[in-house]
Design a protein around this motif. Structure first.
Motif, PDB file in Angstrom:
ATOM      1  N   LYS A  52       0.859  -1.188   0.000  1.00 23.75           N
ATOM      2  CA  LYS A  52       0.000   0.000   0.000  1.00 23.75           C
ATOM      3  C   LYS A  52       0.893   1.234   0.000  1.00 23.75           C
ATOM      4  N   ARG A  53       0.371   2.324  -0.549  1.00 24.28           N
ATOM      5  CA  ARG A  53       1.175   3.555  -0.595  1.00 24.28           C
ATOM      6  C   ARG A  53       1.564   3.950   0.828  1.00 24.28           C
ATOM      7  N   ASN A  54       2.862   4.165   1.058  1.00 22.37           N
ATOM      8  CA  ASN A  54       3.311   4.520   2.398  1.00 22.37           C
ATOM      9  C   ASN A  54       4.620   5.277   2.298  1.00 22.37           C
TER      10      ASN A  54
ATOM     11  N   PHE B  27       1.952   1.461  -7.007  1.00 25.09           N
ATOM     12  CA  PHE B  27       1.017   0.824  -6.072  1.00 25.09           C
ATOM     13  C   PHE B  27       0.544  -0.528  -6.607  1.00 25.09           C
TER      14      PHE B  27
ATOM     15  N   GLU C  95       1.605  -7.056   1.086  1.00 26.35           N
ATOM     16  CA  GLU C  95       0.463  -7.965   0.918  1.00 26.35           C
ATOM     17  C   GLU C  95       0.886  -9.100  -0.001  1.00 26.35           C
TER      18      GLU C  95
END
Length: 635
Positions: A316-318, A329, A634
């Protein structure tokens, strides 16, 4: 006769000559007879002649050909034009630079239907075929009632008359053992495959070897045809399967052993896009050998006796861990994940089978995290199926940590083979993470691909700013840079194109809060129908401000907002997609606004304009902030 030349009184200007609307549903060939003359020996900024294809409905002209070499005689350029249902114009552009003594002239432009390698030798410029000069044996033009050699043929093949022309090479002046005459075709400029045919006559007293070769841009020869025996003195037809996925020349070569050798004559070279033999095999499509891992592993697979070496993951975008290279992404492959943390592991990823005897260029992106010892953590092998031999063709030496870096490798193998990506580590303490993404394969060597003409509408900022300009230079300006930005915890570590190239960014420490920087495209041609703009942006830093994209139509003061992001987005390069329309000429403007602190270095890279609607749609055009900062992978 007359020719047209560039008026040199305007220094630094471009002279543009545009054709009427042209239309060709068949394959055609453009021949250009030109000369660039100069008295100065070397000029750092040479005069150039460019030929562009301007297609209906496209905002950008496609560069077909460019020349800068001066000569003291007329030269000929032959360019293949693929068949198209769209109307087009040919645009000649002369660029006069600093050199005051230079001149550019064009004597003839001729568009004929058919392929540039075809020739019946009835025209005085011989369709761009050239003889490689040799002191003793050469290809000459025969026929046309010129009694110029004892090996004269009564009739050519094209017109079947004494007035027609053909090419011939005669042994009468042979001085040495094994003299060779070469007739070289114009280089192909578009991928073609099919059947090459020609008529020839061969009269021999002692042995003559008549061979046809293909020669690629790196000078590699491949024999495709050879005479089998002496023939009767009549025109014989030869047909050979011909495959030129990248630029090649056809070479007709005759080798003599003695002055009493005899002669060879050649006429009516033609090409058909259907193979001569009834081989049905579709030509190899290199797109099937690449993968961006967004949907699945494509045609790649793993050997399960190694255990699960590579996993397909997304982030996830972080602001801690970089995402994939394709969009920022999406999915990528990761070796040595939490499933394989036993000491010592190996991950092998096999690509699809590639045909032998073709030159390939393999490109991929990799990123490494947390290694003590870099070298050998990722390697690429070529696996020849029949020999069970693995040859290592690349391995990582050293690279900036956590940056997607591009690798490119050229290879050519005689037999069918596979590419294998191998990641291994001996002990748990040596191992970090190896990431792999965006594998692509193209025909031709990587060096040849670098010589190819640029994609119209693409800007990677590697060479320059590609016609983008700034509204005002000074404090609020965009800078072209490579490597990390000077302030910590903001800005990219490397560019998106290769990881070690250039990008454009604003340096927040030179700007004040709310100050704007504008990057403006050159004027783009309006077209009917949708256009798609893709670019990559980097907004990392706690104080990040705004990045907006506007469309400004010519003669209109209004700047129409197309896209905006506010605040910190991710530590990765993210892909932006914008679909827009403009039927009048327009500008695209990238505007960055500095945020509250010096940690607001905003960057952009890899801008691409394409005709037609975007293939994917971006959900949000105007957004602020980023979702909860989850540093999770993920699976």
């Amino acid at each position: 006769g007359h020719y047209i030349s560039v008026d040199t009184s305007y220094e630094g200007e471009k002279a543009v000559l545009s054709s009427p609307d042209l239309y060709s549903e068949e394959w055609s060939c453009v021949r250009l007879i030109y000369q660039i003359a100069t008295t100065s020996d070397t000029s750092p900024d040479p005069t150039r002649l460019n030929l562009y294809l301007r297609q209906e409905g496209e905002s950008f002209d496609r560069l077909l050909w460019s020349a800068k070499e001066p000569s003291d005689s007329w030269l000929i350029a032959s360019l293949d034009l693929t068949n198209s249902t769209k109307k087009y114009k040919l645009v000649l552009e002369g660029e006069m630079r600093q050199d005051k003594s230079a001149s550019i002239a064009v004597f003839e432009i001729k568009i004929t239907s058919g392929y540039c390698i075809e020739c019946d030798f009835e025209e005085n410029h011989l369709c761009g075929y050239v003889n490689r000069w040799n002191p003793n044996v050469n290809w000459f033009v025969g026929g046309g009632n010129i009694r110029n050699s004892q090996s004269i043929l009564p009739k050519d093949h094209t017109l079947n008359s004494a007035l027609g022309h053909y090419m011939y090479v005669d042994s009468v002046y042979v001085k040495h053992f094994q003299e060779v005459a070469q007739l070289i075709s114009p280089r192909t400029t578009a991928p073609i495959s099919g059947c090459l045919s020609f008529y020839y006559q061969l009269k021999q007293e002692s042995s003559i070897v008549f061979t046809v070769y293909l020669r690629d841009m790196s000078g590699f020869y491949e024999e495709i045809w050879k005479t089998d025996s002496a023939l009767n003195a009549d025109w014989a037809l030869a047909e050979v399967d011909f495959n030129a996925p990248y630029p090649m020349e056809v070479i007709f070569e005759v080798a003599f052993n003695s002055a009493k050798g005899g002669y060879v004559a050649l006429d009516d070279i033609s090409f058909s896009p259907v193979y001569c033999s009834n081989q049905t095999g579709a030509p190899f499509n290199p797109a099937n050998a690449g993968c961006n891992f967004e949907e699945d592993l494509c045609n790649f697979y793993q050997d399960h006796k190694d255990g699960p070496g590579w996993s397909r993951v997304k982030v996830k975008r972080n602001v801690y861990r970089a995402g994939d290279h394709t969009t920022g992404f999406g999915y990528y492959l990761l070796a040595n994940t939490k499933f394989t943390s036993q000491p010592g592991y190996i991950g092998r990823l096999y690509g699809p089978t590639l045909p032998g005897n073709l030159q390939f260029c393999l490109r991929f992106y990799y990123a490494l995290y947390g290694f003590f010892k870099m070298s050998g953590t990722l390697a690429v092998y070529i696996f020849e199926e029949n020999h069970v031999v693995q040859e290592k063709i690349w391995s990582v030496l050293d690279s900036p940590k956590g940056v997607w870096t591009q690798a490119e490798i050229s290879f050519k193998k005689p037999m069918p083979c596979k590419v294998v990506f191998v990641s291994w580590c001996k002990s748990f303490w040596d191992c970090g993470l190896v990431a792999l993404d965006d594998v692509s394969l193209s025909l031709g060597s990587c060096q040849a691909a670098d010589l190819l003409l640029p994609t119209p509408g693409e800007c990677t900022f590697e060479k320059d700013e590609c016609g983008f300009t700034q509204k005002k230079r000074g404090r609020g300006s965009w800078h072209r840079k490579r490597g990390p930005t000077p302030t910590s915890y903001t800005g990219p570590k490397g560019d998106h194109t290769t990881g070690v190239g250039y990008y454009m960014y604003i340096e927040a420490s030179n700007m004040v809060y709310g100050q704007r920087a504008y990057l403006v495209s050159r004027s783009l041609r309006g077209t009917s129908g949708k256009q798609c703009l893709t670019f990559f942006y980097h907004m990392y830093g706690a104080g990040t401000g705004l990045l907006s994209v506007y469309l400004k139509k010519e003669g209109d003061d209004e700047e129409i907002p197309l896209w905006r992001r506010t605040g910190e987005q991710s530590i990765s390069w993210l892909r932006g997609l914008i679909e827009y329309e403009s039927d009048t000429n327009y500008l695209i403007i990238f505007e960055a606004i500095r945020g509250v602190s010096i940690r607001s270095d905003t960057a952009i890279d890899d801008i691409l304009f394409q005709a037609g609607p975007c293939l994917e749609v971006e959900e949000i055009q105007f957004s602020s902030g980023y979702p909860d900062s989850l540093n999770e992978i993920e699976y």
